[in-house]
Enzyme design. Structure first.
Site, PDB file in Angstrom:
ATOM      1  N   HIS A  31      48.231  45.343  34.861  1.00 31.41           N
ATOM      2  CA  HIS A  31      48.787  45.796  33.615  1.00 31.41           C
ATOM      3  C   HIS A  31      49.805  44.810  33.021  1.00 31.41           C
ATOM      4  CE1 HIS A  31      52.789  47.586  35.099  1.00 31.41           C
ATOM      5  NE2 HIS A  31      52.303  46.914  36.115  1.00 31.41           N
TER       6      HIS A  31
ATOM      7  N   HIS B 195      50.363  49.740  46.164  1.00 29.81           N
ATOM      8  CA  HIS B 195      51.140  50.975  46.312  1.00 29.81           C
ATOM      9  C   HIS B 195      50.261  52.056  46.944  1.00 29.81           C
ATOM     10  CE1 HIS B 195      54.390  49.566  43.712  1.00 29.81           C
ATOM     11  NE2 HIS B 195      53.534  49.295  42.765  1.00 29.81           N
TER      12      HIS B 195
ATOM     13  N   ASP C  74      48.301  46.425  41.402  1.00 28.30           N
ATOM     14  CA  ASP C  74      48.658  47.787  40.985  1.00 28.30           C
ATOM     15  C   ASP C  74      47.431  48.677  40.776  1.00 28.30           C
ATOM     16  OD1 ASP C  74      51.444  47.666  40.968  1.00 28.30           O
ATOM     17  OD2 ASP C  74      51.538  46.919  38.920  1.00 28.30           O
TER      18      ASP C  74
ATOM     19  N   HIS D 189      61.261  53.111  37.257  1.00 24.93           N
ATOM     20  CA  HIS D 189      61.506  52.823  35.835  1.00 24.93           C
ATOM     21  C   HIS D 189      61.055  53.943  34.888  1.00 24.93           C
ATOM     22  CE1 HIS D 189      57.356  51.379  35.425  1.00 24.93           C
ATOM     23  NE2 HIS D 189      57.576  50.209  35.980  1.00 24.93           N
TER      24      HIS D 189
ATOM     25  N   HIS E 147      50.714  39.499  41.144  1.00 20.94           N
ATOM     26  CA  HIS E 147      51.394  40.178  40.019  1.00 20.94           C
ATOM     27  C   HIS E 147      52.881  39.860  40.094  1.00 20.94           C
ATOM     28  CE1 HIS E 147      52.614  43.182  37.231  1.00 20.94           C
ATOM     29  NE2 HIS E 147      52.678  44.233  38.031  1.00 20.94           N
TER      30      HIS E 147
ATOM     31  N   TYR F 272      49.615  58.090  38.605  1.00 18.88           N
ATOM     32  CA  TYR F 272      49.824  56.641  38.494  1.00 18.88           C
ATOM     33  C   TYR F 272      49.022  56.087  37.325  1.00 18.88           C
ATOM     34  CZ  TYR F 272      50.516  51.852  40.022  1.00 18.88           C
ATOM     35  OH  TYR F 272      50.876  50.527  40.080  1.00 18.88           O
TER      36      TYR F 272
ATOM     37  N   GLU G 258      55.500  41.486  38.604  1.00 22.10           N
ATOM     38  CA  GLU G 258      56.524  42.536  38.491  1.00 22.10           C
ATOM     39  C   GLU G 258      57.335  42.595  39.790  1.00 22.10           C
ATOM     40  OE1 GLU G 258      55.140  46.333  36.975  1.00 22.10           O
ATOM     41  OE2 GLU G 258      57.190  46.934  36.490  1.00 22.10           O
TER      42      GLU G 258
ATOM     43  N   ASP H 150      58.600  44.627  41.803  1.00 22.81           N
ATOM     44  CA  ASP H 150      58.336  45.420  43.007  1.00 22.81           C
ATOM     45  C   ASP H 150      57.399  44.680  43.961  1.00 22.81           C
ATOM     46  OD1 ASP H 150      56.585  45.906  40.830  1.00 22.81           O
ATOM     47  OD2 ASP H 150      55.806  47.729  41.747  1.00 22.81           O
TER      48      ASP H 150
HETATM   49 FE1  FEO Z   1      53.335  46.366  38.033  1.00 24.67          FE
HETATM   50 FE2  FEO Z   1      53.698  47.687  41.145  1.00 24.67          FE
HETATM   51  O1  FEO Z   1      54.135  46.596  39.701  1.00 24.67           O
END
Ligand code: FEO
Length: 411
Positions: free
Chosen positions: A145, A224, A164, A24, A78, A191, A80, A82
Site C-alpha cells: 500500500h 503481520h 502487508d 496509527h 516495505h 485489516y 513503513e 513498523d
Molecule cells: Fe505498511 Fe505494516 O506497514
C-alpha cells in the site's frame, strides 16, 4: 516471540507486540506482530525487520540461529516504520556494507527515513537473487500500500513473503491459519478494510497478474499476524471478494447523539431496514471505533450516516468518521443521511454532500426531525429505513451473483 521454523531453514525471527492498541488510528485490541524472516542457505538472507522498539528482540532471535554478522543480504519489502524501524540497528549489527535489496522506490524512501548510507540494490519485478538452494524473485506491488511495496517469492519453498498484503493485526499463541481457523478472518477483514480498501482495483489487478505468472504458492507469509499455510487460496479469494465490493443485503447505521434523539431515529431506521429484509446494525460512534465501523462498511450495501446539528455543523465524531471513510474510498454503496436538530439543522445536508462526494448512490433525501422524535417521527424513520432497505434488496437482486472463487493457491 519464540523462533519459528516455518520451512526447512526458513525462520520467523520477528516479534509479537502484545500491547499495542492503536496502530496509527486503527484500534488493535489483539495487538499485532512484526514478522521478519531469516533464510539460511549458502547466502543468508533476512527479509524485513521490525518496529524500532523490537530491534533487540529481532537481533536476539537471529543470534539464536546464526551470528547476525553472517547475514549476507537484507531485503526490505516495505519502508513503513513498523518493518524498517529496526533496519539501522540491524544493518549496524550485521555490517552496513551488506547489500540491501528493495524496490527502486524503496531505495528512495528508505534514504528519506534513515541517514545511513546503505548499500542499496534496487530491484524490479522479475529480478531474482540466488541464495544457493533458494531462489528469491521480486514482484513490485506499488501502492499496495506504499509506492515502495513489493513481495518476495521463494521459488523452491513456494513461499510468498507478502509484506502487508494478507496481514492481520493479531498477536496470539497461534502462528498459522490451521491453528486458529475461521477466527482469524475478522482480523484479516478489518485489516483489509482499514489499510487496503482504497487500493481494491490494484489488488484485483495484482491477483490477476500473480495468476498469470502461475506461481506455485504453498505458504503466504505476511509481515503481520498468522501465516497462511493450510489454505493460502482462502485469503486470496477473500481479498478478491472484498475488492469487488459486491452488493449485499446488509446496512450500517452510523450515528452520534447528544440527547438520544438521533439514537432513537437510528434504532427506528434500523427497524425499517430489518423489515425490508436487510441485516442492519446501528453503530454509535462513541461506542464503536471508526476502524470497527469501517470493517462493517466493507461488505455493506448501504451506509446510513447521522449527526445531530451542533454549532451549525456536524458532531465532531461524525466529521472524523466521514473523513476517515472518504479516504478509504468504499465503492458501490447506497447512502442516506438523517439527524435530529434544534433550530438550524445543517447536519443532514452536510452529510449528504459528503456521501455524494464519495459517489454513494443517494436514494432518499435526508430525514431530519426537530428536537425529539414523537410517534409520527419514529414512524417516518421506520419508513425511511424501509425505503432504503427496499433499494438495497432490489439492487442486490439485480446484481449478477458473486463470481466463484478464483484461486486455490496450493492446489
Ligand atoms: Fe505498511 Fe505494516 O506497514
Amino acid at each position: 516471540m519464540a523462533i519459528l521454523e516455518i520451512a526447512d531453514n526458513v525462520f520467523n525471527v520477528g516479534a509479537k507486540d502484545w500491547n499495542i492498541s492503536d496502530f496509527h488510528g486503527y484500534s488493535t485490541p489483539f495487538g499485532t506482530s512484526y514478522n521478519a524472516f531469516l533464510v539460511i542457505d549458502e547466502k543468508i538472507a533476512l527479509i524485513d525487520t521490525v518496529k524500532k522498539e523490537f530491534s533487540d528482540e529481532l537481533i536476539a532471535n537471529i543470534s539464536r540461529i546464526v551470528d547476525p554478522r553472517k547475514i549476507d543480504v537484507v531485503i526490505s519489502n516495505h519502508t513503513e516504520m513498523d518493518h524498517s524501524g529496526g533496519l539501522p540497528r540491524v544493518m549496524h549489527r550485521i555490517g552496513e556494507d551488506k547489500p540491501l535489496y528493495c524496490s527502486k522506490m524503496g531505495a528512495k524512501n528508505l534514504s528519506r527515513h534513515f541517514s545511513g548510507n546503505f548499500n542499496y540494490k534496487p530491484v524490479g519485478s522479475g529480478d531474482t537473487l540466488s541464495l544457493g538452494k533458494n531462489t528469491l524473485s521480486f514482484l513490485e506491488t506499488r501502492m499496495i500500500h506504499w509506492p515502495d511495496s513489493m513481495f518476495t517469492y521463494a521459488k523452491e519453498n513456494k513461499i510468498l513473503f507478502s509484506s502487508d498484503g494478507f496481514g492481520q493485526h493479531y498477536a496470539g499463541s497461534e502462528n498459522f491459519d490451521d491453528e486458529i481457523g475461521e477466527a482469524i478472518m475478522p482480523h484479516a477483514k478489518k485489516y483489509y478494510a482499514n489499510i487496503l480498501m482504497l487500493y481494491a482495483p490494484l489488488l484485483l489487478k495484482l491477483v490477476e497478474q500473480v495468476q498469470k505468472m502461475d506461481l506455485e504458492i504453498d505458504m503466504i507469509c505476511p509481515d503481520h499476524g498468522i501465516l497462511w499455510r493450510s489454505d493460502p487460496g482462502k485469503i486470496v479469494n477473500a481479498y478478491v471478494r472484498w475488492s469487488r465490493q459486491e452488493s449485499s443485503t446488509k446496512a450500517v447505521v452510523v450515528y452520534d447523539t447528544m440527547w438520544h434523539s438521533t439514537e432513537k431515529m437510528a434504532d427506528a431506521i434500523a427497524s425499517g431496514l430489518h423489515e425490508a429484509g436487510v441485516n442492519a446494525r446501528p453503530m454509535n460512534l462513541r461506542k464503536w471505533h471508526r476502524s470497527d465501523i469501517m470493517t462493517e462498511v466493507l461488505d455493506a450495501g448501504a451506509v446510513v450516516v447521522s449527526s445531530p446539528t451542533l454549532n451549525n455543523g456536524l458532531f465532531p465524531t461524525v466529521s472524523d468518521f466521514l473523513a476517515y471513510m472518504k479516504g478509504l474510498k468504499p465503492k458501490n454503496k447506497i447512502g442516506a443521511a438523517f439527524g435530529s436538530y434544534g433550530w438550524s439543522g445543517e447536519s443532514v445536508k452536510l452529510i449528504q454532500s459528503e456521501l455524494e462526494a464519495m459517489n454513494f448512490e443517494m436514494i432518499e433525501s435526508g430525514l431530519k426531525i426537530q428536537y425529539v422524535p414523537d410517534d409520527a417521527g419514529l414512524d417516518a424513520c421506520e419508513q425511511f429505513g424501509k425505503a432504503i432497505g427496499d433499494a438495497v434488496v432490489s439492487k442486490h437482486e439485480n446484481t449478477d451473483p458473486p463470481q466463484p472463487a478464483v484461486l486455490h493457491a496450493n492446489e
